[in-house]
Design a protein around this motif. Sequence first.
Motif, PDB file in Angstrom:
ATOM      1  N   ASN A  48      -4.343  78.577 118.994  1.00 13.07           N
ATOM      2  CA  ASN A  48      -2.974  78.972 119.354  1.00 13.07           C
ATOM      3  C   ASN A  48      -1.997  78.477 118.285  1.00 13.07           C
ATOM      4  O   ASN A  48      -0.994  79.141 117.991  1.00 13.07           O
ATOM      5  CB  ASN A  48      -2.594  78.465 120.746  1.00 13.07           C
ATOM      6  CG  ASN A  48      -3.208  77.119 121.055  1.00 13.07           C
ATOM      7  OD1 ASN A  48      -3.021  76.164 120.297  1.00 13.07           O
ATOM      8  ND2 ASN A  48      -3.961  77.044 122.146  1.00 13.07           N
ATOM      9  N   ASP A  49      -2.316  77.316 117.681  1.00 10.58           N
ATOM     10  CA  ASP A  49      -1.438  76.831 116.624  1.00 10.58           C
ATOM     11  C   ASP A  49      -1.594  77.653 115.344  1.00 10.58           C
ATOM     12  O   ASP A  49      -0.642  77.808 114.574  1.00 10.58           O
ATOM     13  CB  ASP A  49      -1.655  75.338 116.348  1.00 10.58           C
ATOM     14  CG  ASP A  49      -3.126  74.943 116.284  1.00 10.58           C
ATOM     15  OD1 ASP A  49      -3.414  73.729 116.339  1.00 10.58           O
ATOM     16  OD2 ASP A  49      -3.990  75.838 116.174  1.00 10.58           O
ATOM     17  N   VAL A  50      -2.801  78.182 115.122  1.00  9.53           N
ATOM     18  CA  VAL A  50      -3.000  79.080 113.982  1.00  9.53           C
ATOM     19  C   VAL A  50      -2.149  80.329 114.158  1.00  9.53           C
ATOM     20  O   VAL A  50      -1.426  80.748 113.250  1.00  9.53           O
ATOM     21  CB  VAL A  50      -4.488  79.473 113.854  1.00  9.53           C
ATOM     22  CG1 VAL A  50      -4.673  80.532 112.777  1.00  9.53           C
ATOM     23  CG2 VAL A  50      -5.348  78.248 113.561  1.00  9.53           C
ATOM     24  N   ASP A  51      -2.243  80.898 115.353  1.00 10.72           N
ATOM     25  CA  ASP A  51      -1.465  82.111 115.636  1.00 10.72           C
ATOM     26  C   ASP A  51       0.033  81.838 115.515  1.00 10.72           C
ATOM     27  O   ASP A  51       0.788  82.629 114.945  1.00 10.72           O
ATOM     28  CB  ASP A  51      -1.803  82.611 117.042  1.00 10.72           C
ATOM     29  CG  ASP A  51      -1.208  83.970 117.335  1.00 10.72           C
ATOM     30  OD1 ASP A  51      -0.062  84.021 117.846  1.00 10.72           O
ATOM     31  OD2 ASP A  51      -1.862  84.985 117.039  1.00 10.72           O
ATOM     32  N   PHE A  52       0.467  80.701 116.052  1.00  9.18           N
ATOM     33  CA  PHE A  52       1.881  80.321 115.972  1.00  9.18           C
ATOM     34  C   PHE A  52       2.304  80.171 114.513  1.00  9.18           C
ATOM     35  O   PHE A  52       3.358  80.650 114.101  1.00  9.18           O
ATOM     36  CB  PHE A  52       2.110  79.010 116.733  1.00  9.18           C
ATOM     37  CG  PHE A  52       3.535  78.531 116.718  1.00  9.18           C
ATOM     38  CD1 PHE A  52       3.930  77.510 115.851  1.00  9.18           C
ATOM     39  CD2 PHE A  52       4.483  79.075 117.561  1.00  9.18           C
ATOM     40  CE1 PHE A  52       5.249  77.063 115.828  1.00  9.18           C
ATOM     41  CE2 PHE A  52       5.806  78.633 117.548  1.00  9.18           C
ATOM     42  CZ  PHE A  52       6.181  77.620 116.675  1.00  9.18           C
ATOM     43  N   SER A  53       1.461  79.520 113.722  1.00  4.80           N
ATOM     44  CA  SER A  53       1.774  79.314 112.299  1.00  4.80           C
ATOM     45  C   SER A  53       1.891  80.661 111.577  1.00  4.80           C
ATOM     46  O   SER A  53       2.813  80.867 110.782  1.00  4.80           O
ATOM     47  CB  SER A  53       0.692  78.457 111.637  1.00  4.80           C
ATOM     48  OG  SER A  53       0.644  77.157 112.196  1.00  4.80           O
TER      49      SER A  53
END
Lengths: 549, 100
Positions: free
Chosen positions: A458-463
């Motif tokens: 989810n942090d990859v997608d957010f980034s």
Amino acid sequence: MTTLSVVTAVHDPVAEHLAACLASVRRQGDVQHVVVDDASTDPRIVALLDGADAIELHRRGSNGGIVTASNDAVERATGEWLLLLDHDDVLADGAVVSLREHLAAEPDADVVYSDHDLIRADGRLADPVYKPDFSPERLRQTNYITHLVAVRRSMVTALGGFRAGTDGAQDHDLLLRLLEAGARFTHVPRVLAHWRQSPRSVATDVANKPQAFEHGRRVVAEHLARCGIDASVEVGRHPGTYRIRRRADPDARVSVIVPTRGSTGRIWGAERTFVADAIRSLLERSTHRVFEVVIVADPSTPSPVIDRIRRAVDAAGAGLVVVGYDEPYNFSRKVNVGVRASTGEALLVLNDDTELVEPESVTVMLGLLASTGDPAGEVGAVGAKLLYPDGTLQHGGHVYHHELMHAFIGWDGDHPGPQRMLAIERECAGVTAAALMTTRAVFDAVGGFPEDLPLHFNDVDFSLSVRETGRRILWTPHACWYHFEGRSRDRGASMEEWSRVARRFPGGEPVDPYANPNLVPKRSDWLELPGRSGAPPYVIDADGIKRWG
Amino acid sequence: MEPPDDLETLRSEVARLRSIVGPDEHDYHALRSDRDAAVAAARDAERESGRLRGQIAEMQVQLVRARQDQERYQRLLDRYRGVRELASSAKGRLGRTIGR
């Protein structure tokens, strides 16, 4: 055809090195080579220049220094592009051809830089430096661009050339002023220049030019001042780096969003309640004091844990919001729920299994986020250095080089990393949400965390979403937490999660502009492809002695 | 001037509680100090082992680098040897043909 002028200022180099430099330019073919002899005293140099073919030689009557001589060379250049070349460095065969091909593909470029390697004392090429695509924050911390650099001549003359008083850091100063002027920097991921390790060069021994680092410090400080960034600059712990301390608003309200279920575990031989200890360490140690703690708690979170948190929050004079979360575990949704319940403009998403190490962490991250009007571009998110309990590195920024990884995972937490990339603040493809700071405006602009990625990536997608808005993501080693990863929940990504995030990349294959195609795919430790490491089995020290290992 | 009654009451209560806890209060503080010292020692020990692990992680990269370079150059060498053998064999056949 794009016209290029190679500009070289000369002052008493080793004659053989100068000869190699001149020959390397001759081999390129159709380029103008402007050579300014800055009153060399060595008769071999004088004779070499007198007899050199295919150069436009200008002799200065007195020694003016590298800046003056370089400006003299720029004045005499006629090409559309300037290629900066030191008097003992060597252009790689085909460098100009590669440059022209790149410029044809990137007609809007204003600055082009390439990878480089070193020429050792024994003449062998070694230690290639494979660079990222343009990283302005990294450029402020260290002149990672170095060689080879080609610049549109009109931009250099518009800026008045090299600046007096910046000798030893004149290239860095020029690059920073080009950044301020809105120049478009592009990168050729090939070794186009060989940087000489002569006994007198900074490449060999940084003690050779101590004044260069002080000039560099001043150059960076002046650049930040011109950009309206309130910061002090110190010479960094590692040679060639600069530590920038941005001043953050001490009254900025930081909402700390902590999803939790109140779990416990044993760390360093002692039981701890993760969320309570995470918040206590932050509130007790942080130099920044204005917090609103937002706990997003599963029903299983014991009430004594909430009470402990409340006591810590009250003691620190902070605010506390407790949000009950009675749905199936979904990290993204918990974060979104927490943000909705918060009021701060700055949002710190923090895992409950962390402990603050560096007291200035929040101040550092706030300072980096305050980027409105920065010519380098707005910052959308900042990540921190995370350590395992044994002090090894858990997070040095994300790397998406054909895989989704944490940079240098498992390396010593104090290691500066290749190219000192773990010792400086730099752009990254992404950062982990275990300790991530962003602003409410950015959070809202990207629609928060992706709730269809409940556990992983989810942090990859957010980034990726943040970068798609044109904002930068920075990682800083000067904000640091322990992260007792995986101790507070189960691990393991599903194929569905992987497929979902892989679709964000062209062709379904992760790419990272801050990695380099010369690096082995699916590795996070900057290992070069076979045969491209240039790593010699031994090194030759300044006394010409071979040392193994 | 005499202190107010409630203050005296509180002091009496503290004295009463201390008489119940007695030496255990000192033991609790001592235990807590021991615990904190043990945690710090465990953290330092783990940090030392972490330093070694970090060195190993870095050395593993060096090893992989050396191995993959060796593999590449070995293949180049094998190809060179293959070309040499081919050339040698061709030379031999040519020699025999001319010899006829």
